[in-house]
Design a protein around this motif. Structure first.
Motif, PDB file in Angstrom:
ATOM      1  N   LEU A  21      33.594  43.641  83.940  1.00  0.00           N
ATOM      2  CA  LEU A  21      34.543  42.588  83.575  1.00  0.00           C
ATOM      3  C   LEU A  21      35.000  41.773  84.783  1.00  0.00           C
ATOM      4  O   LEU A  21      35.384  40.613  84.637  1.00  0.00           O
ATOM      5  CB  LEU A  21      35.749  43.188  82.855  1.00  0.00           C
ATOM      6  CG  LEU A  21      35.466  43.680  81.446  1.00  0.00           C
ATOM      7  CD1 LEU A  21      36.676  44.425  80.896  1.00  0.00           C
ATOM      8  CD2 LEU A  21      35.095  42.535  80.531  1.00  0.00           C
ATOM      9  N   ALA A  22      34.946  42.352  85.969  1.00  0.00           N
ATOM     10  CA  ALA A  22      35.383  41.634  87.172  1.00  0.00           C
ATOM     11  C   ALA A  22      34.288  40.728  87.739  1.00  0.00           C
ATOM     12  O   ALA A  22      34.554  39.921  88.627  1.00  0.00           O
ATOM     13  CB  ALA A  22      35.818  42.633  88.238  1.00  0.00           C
TER      14      ALA A  22
ATOM     15  N   ILE B 222      33.165  31.207  86.937  1.00  0.00           N
ATOM     16  CA  ILE B 222      32.772  31.535  85.559  1.00  0.00           C
ATOM     17  C   ILE B 222      32.779  33.051  85.388  1.00  0.00           C
ATOM     18  O   ILE B 222      32.055  33.750  86.098  1.00  0.00           O
ATOM     19  CB  ILE B 222      31.377  30.970  85.233  1.00  0.00           C
ATOM     20  CG1 ILE B 222      31.386  29.444  85.400  1.00  0.00           C
ATOM     21  CG2 ILE B 222      30.950  31.366  83.826  1.00  0.00           C
ATOM     22  CD1 ILE B 222      30.032  28.806  85.288  1.00  0.00           C
ATOM     23  N   PRO B 223      33.573  33.581  84.471  1.00  0.00           N
ATOM     24  CA  PRO B 223      33.646  35.038  84.270  1.00  0.00           C
ATOM     25  C   PRO B 223      32.454  35.560  83.471  1.00  0.00           C
ATOM     26  O   PRO B 223      32.563  35.879  82.285  1.00  0.00           O
ATOM     27  CB  PRO B 223      34.956  35.212  83.510  1.00  0.00           C
ATOM     28  CG  PRO B 223      35.105  33.942  82.740  1.00  0.00           C
ATOM     29  CD  PRO B 223      34.518  32.861  83.621  1.00  0.00           C
TER      30      PRO B 223
ATOM     31  N   GLY C  92      30.859  38.357  83.486  1.00  0.00           N
ATOM     32  CA  GLY C  92      31.015  39.705  82.946  1.00  0.00           C
ATOM     33  C   GLY C  92      31.790  39.708  81.639  1.00  0.00           C
ATOM     34  O   GLY C  92      31.415  40.391  80.679  1.00  0.00           O
ATOM     35  N   ARG C  93      32.867  38.935  81.586  1.00  0.00           N
ATOM     36  CA  ARG C  93      33.670  38.874  80.363  1.00  0.00           C
ATOM     37  C   ARG C  93      32.904  38.196  79.226  1.00  0.00           C
ATOM     38  O   ARG C  93      32.993  38.619  78.068  1.00  0.00           O
ATOM     39  CB  ARG C  93      34.981  38.139  80.616  1.00  0.00           C
ATOM     40  CG  ARG C  93      35.913  38.932  81.485  1.00  0.00           C
ATOM     41  CD  ARG C  93      37.193  38.172  81.756  1.00  0.00           C
ATOM     42  NE  ARG C  93      37.988  38.864  82.730  1.00  0.00           N
ATOM     43  CZ  ARG C  93      39.017  39.650  82.426  1.00  0.00           C
ATOM     44  NH1 ARG C  93      39.371  39.800  81.179  1.00  0.00           N
ATOM     45  NH2 ARG C  93      39.685  40.264  83.372  1.00  0.00           N
ATOM     46  N   ILE C  94      32.144  37.167  79.549  1.00  0.00           N
ATOM     47  CA  ILE C  94      31.346  36.488  78.526  1.00  0.00           C
ATOM     48  C   ILE C  94      30.273  37.442  77.986  1.00  0.00           C
ATOM     49  O   ILE C  94      30.050  37.519  76.777  1.00  0.00           O
ATOM     50  CB  ILE C  94      30.719  35.198  79.090  1.00  0.00           C
ATOM     51  CG1 ILE C  94      31.822  34.181  79.414  1.00  0.00           C
ATOM     52  CG2 ILE C  94      29.700  34.610  78.122  1.00  0.00           C
ATOM     53  CD1 ILE C  94      31.349  32.989  80.212  1.00  0.00           C
ATOM     54  N   GLY C  95      29.634  38.189  78.868  1.00  0.00           N
ATOM     55  CA  GLY C  95      28.625  39.157  78.447  1.00  0.00           C
ATOM     56  C   GLY C  95      29.219  40.265  77.598  1.00  0.00           C
ATOM     57  O   GLY C  95      28.631  40.702  76.611  1.00  0.00           O
TER      58      GLY C  95
END
Length: 72
Positions: free
Chosen positions: A44-45, A51-52, A54-57
């Protein structure tokens, strides 16, 4: 129940058991295996620029899982 459905269910159950075994091994004293929470925190980090990724994935994974388990 079809053979394909049985194989898919068995695969998901095997994955859940594998995750549980790795989590138990990770929580032993002196273990170098990261816990599931540590892995999620690291994913997540992850960012590329601002562009995040990890969060999008992670969101995409939950969407895919929900779609395949709950949508009919």
């Amino acid at each position: 129940m079809s053979l394909t459905r049985s194989v898919a269910i068995a695969g998901f159950l095997a994955a859940i058991v594998a995750f549980a075994v790795v989590e138990v091994l990770a929580r032993r004293k002196g273990s170098t295996i990261p816990t599931l929470g540590d892995v999620c925190t690291h994913v997540l980090a992850y960012e590329v620029g601002r562009i995040p990724v990890g969060r999008i994935g992670f969101l995409g994974f939950w969407w895919w899982l929900g779609w395949h388990l709950f949508a009919r």
